[in-house]
Design an enzyme around this catalytic site. Structure first.
Site, mmCIF file in Angstrom:
data_model
loop_
_atom_site.group_PDB
_atom_site.id
_atom_site.type_symbol
_atom_site.label_atom_id
_atom_site.label_comp_id
_atom_site.label_asym_id
_atom_site.label_seq_id
_atom_site.Cartn_x
_atom_site.Cartn_y
_atom_site.Cartn_z
ATOM 1 N N GLU A 161 40.842 23.584 -17.396
ATOM 2 C CA GLU A 161 42.300 23.531 -16.818
ATOM 3 C C GLU A 161 42.464 22.205 -16.140
ATOM 4 O O GLU A 161 41.876 21.749 -15.191
ATOM 5 C CB GLU A 161 42.280 24.698 -15.702
ATOM 6 C CG GLU A 161 42.443 25.934 -16.398
ATOM 7 C CD GLU A 161 42.941 27.140 -15.328
ATOM 8 O OE1 GLU A 161 43.199 26.785 -14.210
ATOM 9 O OE2 GLU A 161 43.141 28.206 -15.864
ATOM 10 N N GLU A 219 43.944 19.743 -13.738
ATOM 11 C CA GLU A 219 44.538 19.933 -12.189
ATOM 12 C C GLU A 219 44.638 18.565 -11.606
ATOM 13 O O GLU A 219 43.523 17.756 -12.117
ATOM 14 C CB GLU A 219 44.065 20.791 -11.574
ATOM 15 C CG GLU A 219 44.089 22.694 -11.995
ATOM 16 C CD GLU A 219 43.741 23.632 -11.118
ATOM 17 O OE1 GLU A 219 43.919 23.242 -9.917
ATOM 18 O OE2 GLU A 219 43.538 24.712 -11.554
ATOM 19 N N ASP A 262 43.633 27.278 -4.446
ATOM 20 C CA ASP A 262 44.016 26.696 -5.760
ATOM 21 C C ASP A 262 45.420 27.341 -5.910
ATOM 22 O O ASP A 262 45.647 28.725 -5.823
ATOM 23 C CB ASP A 262 43.184 27.272 -6.922
ATOM 24 C CG ASP A 262 43.350 26.637 -8.160
ATOM 25 O OD1 ASP A 262 43.948 25.431 -8.401
ATOM 26 O OD2 ASP A 262 43.010 27.241 -9.339
ATOM 27 N N GLN A 308 37.194 36.553 -16.356
ATOM 28 C CA GLN A 308 38.376 36.437 -15.611
ATOM 29 C C GLN A 308 39.326 38.052 -15.704
ATOM 30 O O GLN A 308 39.572 38.627 -14.989
ATOM 31 C CB GLN A 308 39.408 35.346 -15.669
ATOM 32 C CG GLN A 308 38.748 34.326 -15.345
ATOM 33 C CD GLN A 308 39.621 32.888 -15.741
ATOM 34 O OE1 GLN A 308 40.392 33.355 -16.629
ATOM 35 N NE2 GLN A 308 38.939 31.844 -15.469
ATOM 36 N N ASP A 325 39.225 22.697 -13.553
ATOM 37 C CA ASP A 325 39.290 23.984 -13.093
ATOM 38 C C ASP A 325 38.734 24.870 -14.330
ATOM 39 O O ASP A 325 39.309 25.688 -14.850
ATOM 40 C CB ASP A 325 40.519 24.527 -12.639
ATOM 41 C CG ASP A 325 40.404 25.983 -12.088
ATOM 42 O OD1 ASP A 325 39.488 26.553 -12.061
ATOM 43 O OD2 ASP A 325 41.567 26.466 -11.473
ATOM 44 N N TYR A 340 39.686 40.988 -12.803
ATOM 45 C CA TYR A 340 40.853 40.257 -12.015
ATOM 46 C C TYR A 340 41.389 41.395 -11.128
ATOM 47 O O TYR A 340 41.606 41.371 -9.972
ATOM 48 C CB TYR A 340 41.818 39.573 -12.611
ATOM 49 C CG TYR A 340 43.142 39.130 -11.949
ATOM 50 C CD1 TYR A 340 42.705 38.096 -11.457
ATOM 51 C CD2 TYR A 340 44.230 40.052 -11.822
ATOM 52 C CE1 TYR A 340 44.156 37.594 -10.816
ATOM 53 C CE2 TYR A 340 45.562 39.559 -11.353
ATOM 54 C CZ TYR A 340 45.462 38.221 -10.834
ATOM 55 O OH TYR A 340 46.479 37.650 -10.194
ATOM 56 N N HIS A 344 53.208 26.323 -17.407
ATOM 57 C CA HIS A 344 51.883 27.134 -17.623
ATOM 58 C C HIS A 344 52.301 28.736 -17.118
ATOM 59 O O HIS A 344 51.594 29.733 -18.144
ATOM 60 C CB HIS A 344 50.682 26.660 -16.653
ATOM 61 C CG HIS A 344 49.628 27.378 -16.632
ATOM 62 N ND1 HIS A 344 48.745 27.133 -17.661
ATOM 63 C CD2 HIS A 344 49.078 28.018 -15.486
ATOM 64 C CE1 HIS A 344 47.716 28.104 -17.115
ATOM 65 N NE2 HIS A 344 47.881 28.476 -16.012
#
EC number: 3.7.1.2
Length: 363
Positions: A160, A162, A56, A201, A194, A205, A63
């Site tokens: 998302e 995409e 990805d 997250q 997505d 992360y 964005h």
């Protein structure tokens, strides 16, 4: 994908030729059309290839700027490498489901694709590409104050917008793709949702990146370098960002009608699909037929062109109003529908729809 080379050499040119409006072979032969064409309502959606690996990218500067502004402030919102290389991460390709499959809200990361492939020369490959899901059973969220970390379904489930390139021939291990020849290695492109759990997250992360969820959560020094020129291996003789119109609709739980929340376009990307492939292979990494390369969220410069709820609601601070329903992030029963098409001189080439509905978690 084992017949891919035969399709490229013989099948694709033949399909382009016989489906042209100016070619009478199929156009004027009713019997042949009945044999060759099948109504979509009678087609069973199946996976046309095995997706071995998934990557990805993070290719929209709109964005990146919005996310950077939300998380670190407006002074320097773009990552320092953003204008020098296509940022990306490696994901998993464990589960494939058909577009229209219900999405279980368990605090995970999900993927969905549309049921067709559009090759870059605008010829439709009519086999059915379904959706990709990456998920675990539950996830953790950031602790509030002195409490322990939250565990359970995501409280900030997001889509998302995409697209993704499907790799065709690929390259040998140790041999990089020339950016000006990379288009020959793209079998086609698809829409991709997505799905992302923003709260999970953000907590997981650091320091290794996405796992149960995917997040933009900058932990490094950042600046903006708008005048940066790409290094030679990313410099294209002819740079092509394809004009593919994209739209996102959301139908909140219990409502009959959906509302348009995003109108964007693939050409809003800063890095092209061919630059993404060239960068992916510059260290000799071999891409194989069927591998999937996501573009990252496709956001544009206008308020209605933002490609996810994180941006559209500014991380929940500015809820959307959808036919009287306030929406910060997705909730159980909500449905998200993507559409996309290319418009030519009097003709449209469509991608169909990419749809997914959020349902409560399994026990």
């Amino acid at each position: 994908m084992k017949i891919h080379f035969l399709y490229l050499e013989v099948g694709k040119p033949t399909i382009i030729w016989i489906c042209a409006a100016t070619e009478p072979t199929l156009r004027d032969d009713t019997v042949l059309r009945q044999k060759a064409l099948v109504p979509m309502s009678k087609v069973e959606m199946v996976l046309p290839m095995e997706i071995g690996d998934y990557t990805d990218f993070f290719s929209s500067m709109h964005h990146a700027k919005n996310c950077g502004t939300i998380f670190v402030g407006p002074e320097t919102p773009i990552p320092p490498n953003g204008f020098h290389l296509p940022i990306a991460y490696h994901g998993r390709a464990s589960y494939i489901v058909i577009s229209g499959t219900d999405i279980i809200d368990q605090g995970q990361k999900f993927k969905l694709l549309i049921p067709c492939i559009l090759t870059l020369n605008l010829a439709v490959y009519s086999a059915s590409l379904t959706g990709l899901i990456l998920y675990s059973s539950r996830g953790q969220g950031r602790p509030a104050g002195n409490s322990s970390s939250y565990f359970g379904p995501s409280l900030k489930l997001d889509f998302e917008l995409e697209m993704a390139a499907v790799v065709g021939p690929g390259n040998e291990l140790g041999k990089a793709m020339d950016v000006n020849e990379a288009a020959d290695h793209i079998f086609g492109v698809v829409l991709m949702n997505d799905w992302s759990a923003r709260d999970i997250q953000a907590w997981e992360y650091v320091p290794l990146g996405p796992f149960l969820g995917k997040s933009f959560d900058p932990v490094f020094n950042i600046y903006s370098d708008k005048d940066a020129s790409p290094l030679p291996y990313l410099a294209e003789k002819i740079s092509k960002n394809y004009d593919i119109a994209l739209e996102v609709q959301i139908k909140p739980s219990g409502q009959k009608d959906s509302s348009v929340v995003t109108i964007s376009n693939l050409k809003n990307l800063y890095w092209t699909l061919t630059q993404q492939l060239a960068h992916h292979t510059i260290n000799g990494c071999n891409l194989r037929p069927g591998d999937l390369l996501g573009t990252g969220t496709i956001s544009g410069p206008e308020p209605d062109s933002l490609g996810c709820l994180l941006e559209l609601t500014w991380n929940g601070q500015k809820p959307l109003s959808l036919n009287g329903t306030a929406l910060k992030f997705l909730e159980d029963g909500d449905e998200v529908i993507f559409t996309g098409y290319c418009k030519g001189s009097g003709d449209n080439v469509g991608f169909g729809t990419c749809a997914g509905k959020v349902v409560p978690p399994r026990d």
